[in-house]
Scaffold this motif. Structure first.
Motif, PDB file in Angstrom:
ATOM      1  N   THR A 231      20.289   1.433  -0.609  1.00 19.92           N
ATOM      2  CA  THR A 231      21.287   1.775  -2.115  1.00 19.92           C
ATOM      3  C   THR A 231      21.513   3.062  -1.775  1.00 19.92           C
ATOM      4  O   THR A 231      22.472   4.018  -2.223  1.00 19.92           O
ATOM      5  CB  THR A 231      20.692   1.482  -3.285  1.00 19.92           C
ATOM      6  N   ALA A 232      21.036   4.335  -0.977  1.00 20.40           N
ATOM      7  CA  ALA A 232      20.803   5.839  -0.725  1.00 20.40           C
ATOM      8  C   ALA A 232      21.819   5.894  -0.119  1.00 20.40           C
ATOM      9  O   ALA A 232      21.575   4.789   1.783  1.00 20.40           O
ATOM     10  CB  ALA A 232      19.458   6.202  -1.463  1.00 20.40           C
ATOM     11  N   THR A 233      22.625   6.329   0.066  1.00 17.85           N
ATOM     12  CA  THR A 233      23.796   7.767   1.803  1.00 17.85           C
ATOM     13  C   THR A 233      22.758   8.127   1.644  1.00 17.85           C
ATOM     14  O   THR A 233      22.507   9.037   0.750  1.00 17.85           O
ATOM     15  CB  THR A 233      25.348   7.118   0.565  1.00 17.85           C
ATOM     16  N   ASN A 234      23.305   8.994   2.350  1.00 17.10           N
ATOM     17  CA  ASN A 234      23.167   9.834   2.947  1.00 17.10           C
ATOM     18  C   ASN A 234      21.310  10.225   3.677  1.00 17.10           C
ATOM     19  O   ASN A 234      21.259  11.160   3.017  1.00 17.10           O
ATOM     20  CB  ASN A 234      23.311  11.724   2.582  1.00 17.10           C
ATOM     21  N   ALA A 235      20.829   9.234   2.930  1.00 19.99           N
ATOM     22  CA  ALA A 235      19.241   9.359   3.329  1.00 19.99           C
ATOM     23  C   ALA A 235      18.701   9.323   5.012  1.00 19.99           C
ATOM     24  O   ALA A 235      19.753   8.860   5.916  1.00 19.99           O
ATOM     25  CB  ALA A 235      18.095   8.253   2.481  1.00 19.99           C
ATOM     26  N   ILE A 236      17.989  10.072   5.291  1.00 16.62           N
ATOM     27  CA  ILE A 236      16.958   9.575   6.456  1.00 16.62           C
ATOM     28  C   ILE A 236      16.200   8.327   6.625  1.00 16.62           C
ATOM     29  O   ILE A 236      15.260   8.051   5.356  1.00 16.62           O
ATOM     30  CB  ILE A 236      15.907  10.974   6.629  1.00 16.62           C
TER      31      ILE A 236
ATOM     32  N   TYR B 219       0.817  -1.090  -0.032  1.00 15.41           N
ATOM     33  CA  TYR B 219       0.149  -0.097   0.028  1.00 15.41           C
ATOM     34  C   TYR B 219       1.182   1.373  -0.171  1.00 15.41           C
ATOM     35  O   TYR B 219       0.987   2.460  -1.021  1.00 15.41           O
ATOM     36  CB  TYR B 219      -0.974  -0.071   1.017  1.00 15.41           C
ATOM     37  N   PHE B 220       1.780   1.497   1.123  1.00 18.24           N
ATOM     38  CA  PHE B 220       2.698   2.445   1.141  1.00 18.24           C
ATOM     39  C   PHE B 220       3.843   2.822  -0.088  1.00 18.24           C
ATOM     40  O   PHE B 220       3.445   3.590  -1.077  1.00 18.24           O
ATOM     41  CB  PHE B 220       3.590   2.261   2.202  1.00 18.24           C
ATOM     42  N   LYS B 221       4.361   1.488  -0.413  1.00 14.32           N
ATOM     43  CA  LYS B 221       4.808   1.326  -2.140  1.00 14.32           C
ATOM     44  C   LYS B 221       4.295   2.322  -3.653  1.00 14.32           C
ATOM     45  O   LYS B 221       5.011   3.304  -4.079  1.00 14.32           O
ATOM     46  CB  LYS B 221       5.384   0.365  -2.304  1.00 14.32           C
ATOM     47  N   GLU B 222       3.352   1.465  -3.282  1.00 17.92           N
ATOM     48  CA  GLU B 222       2.590   1.853  -4.387  1.00 17.92           C
ATOM     49  C   GLU B 222       2.347   3.828  -4.560  1.00 17.92           C
ATOM     50  O   GLU B 222       2.016   4.397  -5.037  1.00 17.92           O
ATOM     51  CB  GLU B 222       1.007   2.270  -4.554  1.00 17.92           C
ATOM     52  N   GLU B 223       1.302   4.020  -3.183  1.00 21.38           N
ATOM     53  CA  GLU B 223       1.041   5.317  -2.749  1.00 21.38           C
ATOM     54  C   GLU B 223       2.711   6.445  -2.981  1.00 21.38           C
ATOM     55  O   GLU B 223       1.973   7.904  -2.879  1.00 21.38           O
ATOM     56  CB  GLU B 223       1.041   5.962  -1.433  1.00 21.38           C
ATOM     57  N   LEU B 224       3.673   6.140  -2.760  1.00 21.70           N
ATOM     58  CA  LEU B 224       4.791   6.637  -2.665  1.00 21.70           C
ATOM     59  C   LEU B 224       5.318   6.582  -3.607  1.00 21.70           C
ATOM     60  O   LEU B 224       7.069   7.297  -3.866  1.00 21.70           O
ATOM     61  CB  LEU B 224       6.028   6.665  -1.500  1.00 21.70           C
ATOM     62  N   ARG B 225       4.700   6.095  -5.022  1.00 20.97           N
ATOM     63  CA  ARG B 225       5.833   5.559  -6.107  1.00 20.97           C
ATOM     64  C   ARG B 225       5.854   7.644  -6.862  1.00 20.97           C
ATOM     65  O   ARG B 225       6.955   7.052  -7.898  1.00 20.97           O
ATOM     66  CB  ARG B 225       4.939   5.039  -6.899  1.00 20.97           C
ATOM     67  N   GLU B 226       5.423   8.352  -6.543  1.00 19.58           N
ATOM     68  CA  GLU B 226       5.340   9.425  -7.333  1.00 19.58           C
ATOM     69  C   GLU B 226       6.865   9.890  -6.598  1.00 19.58           C
ATOM     70  O   GLU B 226       7.280  11.149  -7.458  1.00 19.58           O
ATOM     71  CB  GLU B 226       4.073  10.066  -7.499  1.00 19.58           C
ATOM     72  N   PHE B 227       7.182   9.769  -5.254  1.00 20.58           N
ATOM     73  CA  PHE B 227       8.406  10.724  -5.958  1.00 20.58           C
ATOM     74  C   PHE B 227       9.594   9.951  -5.499  1.00 20.58           C
ATOM     75  O   PHE B 227       9.787   8.981  -4.644  1.00 20.58           O
ATOM     76  CB  PHE B 227       8.203  10.300  -3.736  1.00 20.58           C
ATOM     77  N   ARG B 228      10.684  10.811  -6.387  1.00 18.81           N
ATOM     78  CA  ARG B 228      11.873  10.611  -6.661  1.00 18.81           C
ATOM     79  C   ARG B 228      12.597  10.587  -5.960  1.00 18.81           C
ATOM     80  O   ARG B 228      13.951   9.995  -5.760  1.00 18.81           O
ATOM     81  CB  ARG B 228      12.474  11.092  -7.362  1.00 18.81           C
ATOM     82  N   ASN B 229      12.429  11.117  -4.292  1.00 22.79           N
ATOM     83  CA  ASN B 229      14.086  11.134  -3.536  1.00 22.79           C
ATOM     84  C   ASN B 229      12.810  10.357  -1.951  1.00 22.79           C
ATOM     85  O   ASN B 229      13.771  10.204  -1.331  1.00 22.79           O
ATOM     86  CB  ASN B 229      13.377  12.490  -2.678  1.00 22.79           C
ATOM     87  N   THR B 230      12.415   8.884  -2.436  1.00 20.54           N
ATOM     88  CA  THR B 230      12.159   8.083  -1.842  1.00 20.54           C
ATOM     89  C   THR B 230      12.231   6.436  -2.510  1.00 20.54           C
ATOM     90  O   THR B 230      11.567   6.295  -3.085  1.00 20.54           O
ATOM     91  CB  THR B 230      10.283   7.795  -1.246  1.00 20.54           C
ATOM     92  N   ASP B 231      12.885   5.682  -1.263  1.00 21.34           N
ATOM     93  CA  ASP B 231      12.366   3.944  -1.665  1.00 21.34           C
ATOM     94  C   ASP B 231      11.445   3.494  -0.364  1.00 21.34           C
ATOM     95  O   ASP B 231      11.879   4.381   0.692  1.00 21.34           O
ATOM     96  CB  ASP B 231      13.949   4.165  -1.592  1.00 21.34           C
ATOM     97  N   VAL B 232      11.008   2.826  -0.419  1.00 21.57           N
ATOM     98  CA  VAL B 232       9.921   1.908   0.270  1.00 21.57           C
ATOM     99  C   VAL B 232      10.831   0.789   0.777  1.00 21.57           C
ATOM    100  O   VAL B 232      10.856  -0.157  -0.944  1.00 21.57           O
ATOM    101  CB  VAL B 232       8.453   1.515  -0.118  1.00 21.57           C
TER     102      VAL B 232
END
Length: 370
Positions: free
Chosen positions: A331-336, A288-301
């Motif tokens: 995979t992303a460094t310096n991520a929150i 559910y969250f992955k689908e809802e957040l797919r538009e955000f390029r600065n986000t990985d779920v």
């Protein structure tokens, strides 16, 4: 109580609003009881039977936001005993009722230890109600609850001050129908605040005889929910994962909470578009969250399954550092890193007692609980 026992006692109240009153073992023998098999519970000492003085000390930790005061078994402390094993339970109920007249006082029980001659007394307490774990009254009852007092339970169902009734779907829709029709015949669909049908869950620590029933329950649960919505629309059901299947005519509270959380996340991700975020989800919310957040390029779920504590149990509050470290490889460094806030108690410790700072150090990452 010793200092260590009192710390455990207050911990349960602060985090969940439950006042544990004893660790005395219940003799009913429910196959889903986790007392003897759950290593997580060994974090906490067993409690002696508390005194009236202890009860008043416990009242001090009840948060104003808690609508209920639950006496007896806790989530983590003195788990899965029965409150009616305590010799002062009826005095405790009346005392809590008088102390918190604006709150609902309740006990979670199978009903096996409630004595019939106390029913009128309990009925006289206006803000008290029993949360009855009925499980089922059909043929499988003695398989799941080996030593129940069926006659006592039948008396309680006819006469008792019941607030909520929980049933288990064992995989047999006909058995569930008979249970619900019995409750309707006693007008509990009108009298009770809630009738809840839930899955039979298993964990890595549960016995094979529970797992066998649980697999059937889980396999048929979506069909069960569809059946309930069509035939018993007043019945509530649990939400093992966020899906439109579990919309119940109104907005289900779990889906409502999920959408509110997503709204908060989206606002933050949009406001901090130059910052990368790694969102960790249990199985209950991952798709559910992955689908809802797919538009955000600065986000990985990321999916983290409940391996240490769980099996079919998918809720966020059971995630822990061992599962995260074993499964989460960003995979992303310096991520929150964004974690479900349910993972942590008031001391910022997860279910096994490890502090959030451990993950901050391990991943060299800021952590946001949301």
């Amino acid at each position: 109580m010793t200092k260590e026992e009192f710390k455990a006692f207050s911990y349960e109240i602060i985090n969940w609003g439950n006042i544990p009153i004893s660790s005395k073992n219940c003799g009913v023998g429910c196959i889903f009881c986790k007392v003897h098999r759950d290593p997580i519970l060994k974090r906490f000492p067993k409690l002696p039977e508390i005194t009236m003085e202890d009860l008043f000390e416990g009242f001090k930790f009840i948060n104003d936001s808690h609508n209920f005061v639950r006496l007896g078994a806790g989530v983590m402390v003195a788990a899965h005993t029965d409150p009616y094993l305590h010799p002062l339970i009826y005095d405790f109920i009346k005392t809590a009722s008088d102390y918190f007249p604006q709150k609902k006082i309740t006990t979670v029980s199978t009903g096996s230890y409630i004595t019939e001659d106390k029913i009128d007394y309990l009925l006289s307490i206006p803000n008290f109600g029993i949360d009855l774990s009925l499980v089922t009254m059909q043929e499988q009852r003695e398989t799941i609850v080996p030593r129940p007092t069926r006659e006592r339970l039948e008396t309680l169902l006819r006469e008792g001050p019941i607030r909520k009734i929980s049933l288990m779907f064992t995989g047999d829709l006909d058995a569930l129908k008979r249970d619900l029709d019995m409750l309707i015949g006693l007008n509990w669909h009108i009298k009770a605040r809630e009738i809840l049908v839930r899955r039979v869950e298993y964990t890595k620590f549960s016995p094979d005889r529970l797992n066998e029933i649980s697999y059937k329950s889980i396999d048929g649960y979506e069909s069960c929910v569809t059946y309930l919505k069509a035939n018993y629309p007043f019945v509530k059901f649990t939400v093992p994962y966020l899906s439109d299947v579990f919309l119940d005519g109104e907005e289900n509270e779990y889906l409502t909470q999920g959408k509110e959380r997503l709204k908060t996340l989206k606002e933050k991700f949009k406001a901090e578009s130059q910052q990368h975020f790694n969102v960790i989800c249990p199985e209950s919310s991952y798709i559910y969250f992955k689908e809802e957040l797919r538009e955000f390029r600065n986000t990985d779920v990321y999916l983290v399954k409940n391996e240490l504590y769980g099996g079919s149990v998918t809720i966020a509050g059971l995630l822990n550092h061992e599962d995260i470290i074993n499964q989460y490889n960003p995979t992303a460094t310096n991520a929150i890193t964004v974690l479900p806030y349910e993972m942590y108690d008031h001391e910022a410790k997860e279910i096994t007692g490890r502090h959030i700072s451990e993950l901050e150090t391990f991943y060299n990452s800021k952590i946001w609980k949301a």
